[in-house]
Enzyme design. Structure first.
Site, PDB file in Angstrom:
ATOM      1  N   ASP A  30       1.909  -5.399  -7.053  1.00 41.35           N
ATOM      2  CA  ASP A  30       2.115  -4.600  -5.841  1.00 41.35           C
ATOM      3  C   ASP A  30       3.079  -5.337  -4.930  1.00 41.35           C
ATOM      4  O   ASP A  30       2.940  -6.540  -4.694  1.00 41.35           O
ATOM      5  CB  ASP A  30       0.767  -4.380  -5.134  1.00 41.35           C
ATOM      6  CG  ASP A  30       0.869  -3.399  -3.981  1.00 41.35           C
ATOM      7  OD1 ASP A  30       1.688  -3.631  -3.059  1.00 41.35           O
ATOM      8  OD2 ASP A  30       0.124  -2.406  -3.986  1.00 41.35           O
ATOM      9  N   ILE A  31       4.049  -4.582  -4.420  1.00 39.97           N
ATOM     10  CA  ILE A  31       5.085  -5.172  -3.577  1.00 39.97           C
ATOM     11  C   ILE A  31       4.488  -5.841  -2.331  1.00 39.97           C
ATOM     12  O   ILE A  31       5.021  -6.825  -1.832  1.00 39.97           O
ATOM     13  CB  ILE A  31       6.134  -4.082  -3.191  1.00 39.97           C
ATOM     14  CG1 ILE A  31       7.459  -4.687  -2.799  1.00 39.97           C
ATOM     15  CG2 ILE A  31       5.620  -3.121  -2.155  1.00 39.97           C
ATOM     16  CD1 ILE A  31       8.263  -5.133  -3.981  1.00 39.97           C
ATOM     17  N   HIS A  93      -6.720   6.660   2.788  1.00 39.70           N
ATOM     18  CA  HIS A  93      -5.647   5.660   2.867  1.00 39.70           C
ATOM     19  C   HIS A  93      -4.738   5.623   1.649  1.00 39.70           C
ATOM     20  O   HIS A  93      -4.066   4.623   1.410  1.00 39.70           O
ATOM     21  CB  HIS A  93      -6.192   4.252   3.157  1.00 39.70           C
ATOM     22  CG  HIS A  93      -7.033   4.186   4.393  1.00 39.70           C
ATOM     23  ND1 HIS A  93      -6.508   4.257   5.652  1.00 39.70           N
ATOM     24  CD2 HIS A  93      -8.376   4.093   4.552  1.00 39.70           C
ATOM     25  CE1 HIS A  93      -7.487   4.207   6.552  1.00 39.70           C
ATOM     26  NE2 HIS A  93      -8.630   4.115   5.906  1.00 39.70           N
ATOM     27  N   GLN A  94      -4.717   6.699   0.868  1.00 44.87           N
ATOM     28  CA  GLN A  94      -3.745   6.754  -0.236  1.00 44.87           C
ATOM     29  C   GLN A  94      -2.376   7.079   0.349  1.00 44.87           C
ATOM     30  O   GLN A  94      -2.235   7.990   1.177  1.00 44.87           O
ATOM     31  CB  GLN A  94      -4.139   7.837  -1.259  1.00 44.87           C
ATOM     32  CG  GLN A  94      -3.225   7.841  -2.489  1.00 44.87           C
ATOM     33  CD  GLN A  94      -3.680   8.824  -3.566  1.00 44.87           C
ATOM     34  OE1 GLN A  94      -4.615   9.600  -3.355  1.00 44.87           O
ATOM     35  NE2 GLN A  94      -3.017   8.801  -4.698  1.00 44.87           N
ATOM     36  N   HIS A 100      -3.509   5.131  -8.726  1.00 42.39           N
ATOM     37  CA  HIS A 100      -3.381   3.702  -9.026  1.00 42.39           C
ATOM     38  C   HIS A 100      -4.650   2.977  -8.624  1.00 42.39           C
ATOM     39  O   HIS A 100      -5.335   3.372  -7.687  1.00 42.39           O
ATOM     40  CB  HIS A 100      -2.172   3.090  -8.313  1.00 42.39           C
ATOM     41  CG  HIS A 100      -2.126   3.410  -6.852  1.00 42.39           C
ATOM     42  ND1 HIS A 100      -1.633   4.606  -6.374  1.00 42.39           N
ATOM     43  CD2 HIS A 100      -2.536   2.711  -5.769  1.00 42.39           C
ATOM     44  CE1 HIS A 100      -1.727   4.619  -5.060  1.00 42.39           C
ATOM     45  NE2 HIS A 100      -2.282   3.495  -4.662  1.00 42.39           N
ATOM     46  N   HIS A 102      -5.911  -0.711  -7.411  1.00 41.11           N
ATOM     47  CA  HIS A 102      -5.524  -2.025  -6.913  1.00 41.11           C
ATOM     48  C   HIS A 102      -6.446  -3.082  -7.512  1.00 41.11           C
ATOM     49  O   HIS A 102      -7.671  -2.909  -7.515  1.00 41.11           O
ATOM     50  CB  HIS A 102      -5.687  -2.110  -5.399  1.00 41.11           C
ATOM     51  CG  HIS A 102      -4.804  -1.209  -4.610  1.00 41.11           C
ATOM     52  ND1 HIS A 102      -3.619  -1.622  -4.059  1.00 41.11           N
ATOM     53  CD2 HIS A 102      -4.939   0.088  -4.251  1.00 41.11           C
ATOM     54  CE1 HIS A 102      -3.066  -0.618  -3.391  1.00 41.11           C
ATOM     55  NE2 HIS A 102      -3.846   0.438  -3.481  1.00 41.11           N
TER      56      HIS A 102
HETATM   57  P1  5GP Z   1      -2.223   3.107  -1.593  1.00 46.97           P
HETATM   58  O1  5GP Z   1      -2.188   2.912  -0.108  1.00 46.97           O
HETATM   59  O2  5GP Z   1      -1.621   4.458  -1.984  1.00 46.97           O
HETATM   60  O3  5GP Z   1      -3.569   2.885  -2.199  1.00 46.97           O
HETATM   61  O4  5GP Z   1      -1.311   1.964  -2.183  1.00 46.97           O
HETATM   62  C1  5GP Z   1       0.034   2.112  -2.505  1.00 46.97           C
HETATM   63  C2  5GP Z   1       0.540   0.742  -2.843  1.00 46.97           C
HETATM   64  O5  5GP Z   1       1.784   0.874  -3.492  1.00 46.97           O
HETATM   65  C3  5GP Z   1       0.767  -0.152  -1.623  1.00 46.97           C
HETATM   66  O6  5GP Z   1      -0.055  -1.296  -1.726  1.00 46.97           O
HETATM   67  C4  5GP Z   1       2.254  -0.491  -1.700  1.00 46.97           C
HETATM   68  O7  5GP Z   1       2.520  -1.838  -1.365  1.00 46.97           O
HETATM   69  C5  5GP Z   1       2.597  -0.221  -3.147  1.00 46.97           C
HETATM   70  N1  5GP Z   1       3.970   0.185  -3.360  1.00 46.97           N
HETATM   71  C6  5GP Z   1       4.616   1.206  -2.751  1.00 46.97           C
HETATM   72  N2  5GP Z   1       5.877   1.294  -3.217  1.00 46.97           N
HETATM   73  C7  5GP Z   1       6.016   0.326  -4.152  1.00 46.97           C
HETATM   74  C8  5GP Z   1       7.111  -0.067  -4.995  1.00 46.97           C
HETATM   75  O8  5GP Z   1       8.210   0.506  -4.977  1.00 46.97           O
HETATM   76  N3  5GP Z   1       6.891  -1.107  -5.838  1.00 46.97           N
HETATM   77  C9  5GP Z   1       5.693  -1.756  -5.899  1.00 46.97           C
HETATM   78  N4  5GP Z   1       5.578  -2.772  -6.754  1.00 46.97           N
HETATM   79  N5  5GP Z   1       4.645  -1.424  -5.113  1.00 46.97           N
HETATM   80  C10 5GP Z   1       4.812  -0.382  -4.252  1.00 46.97           C
END
Ligand code: 5GP
Ligand code: ZN
Length: 145
Positions: A30-31, A93-94, A100, A102
């Site tokens: 994750d970035i 919080h998606q 995905h 984490h």
């Molecule tokens: P969510 O909030 O949807 O559960 O998590 C989305 C996750 O995707 C975040 O932790 C965010 O850092 C990660 N993310 C978003 N865009 C990118 C990307 O382009 N590359 C990578 N490696 N992670 C990403």
């Protein structure tokens, strides 16, 4: 899906740091690195959230978690635990609507923000009867499925 950032990562249109790949899943760093080693596991099939999985896809994706989690843990002896987090829906919080999971390693001294999740306990709002009614209603749905 053409405008999905994670589909683009699967198709190598956007680079990522892959940690595992097979026919069904991709796991990559994750970035945001909420903690060092923070990894995302995604299905190669575009599903927005948990509500779009069928049992077979879920088995193919979620069954990969133990091996990937173990590899992450073993890569750094300082990792003492791990949070698995799967946000489903904006309210939960998606932010990326390609499902995905984490994998967030936990280190002894590292504070990890709970992704904005603020737990409040509400058990006082429910008596035994209400708990039982909820359990029965959920169980009934599962038995009907
Ligand atoms: P969510 O909030 O949807 O559960 O998590 C989305 C996750 O995707 C975040 O932790 C965010 O850092 C990660 N993310 C978003 N865009 C990118 C990307 O382009 N590359 C990578 N490696 N992670 C990403
Ligand atoms: Zn996608």
């Amino acid at each position: 899906m053409t405008d999905c950032i994670f589909c683009k990562i699967i198709n190598k249109e956007i680079p990522s740091y892959t940690v595992y790949e097979d026919d069904d899943v991709l796991a990559f760093l994750d970035i945001s690195q909420v903690s060092k080693g923070h990894t995302l596991l995604i299905p190669k099939t575009h599903v927005a959230d948990i509500f779009e999985y069928d049992a077979e896809l879920a088995a193919r994706v979620f069954s990969k978690i133990p091996a990937i989690a173990t590899a992450i843990k073993q890569h750094d002896p300082a990792i003492k635990g791990m949070n698995l987090l799967n946000n489903n829906g904006k309210l939960a919080h998606q932010t990326v609507f390609h499902s995905h999971i984490h994998l967030i390693p936990r280190y002894e001294d590292t504070e990890v923000d709970g992704f904005g999740l603020k737990w409040q306990t509400h058990e006082a709002d429910f008596d035994q009867e209400a708990f039982q009614a909820m359990a029965t209603a959920i169980k009934n749905r599962l038995e009907e499925a």
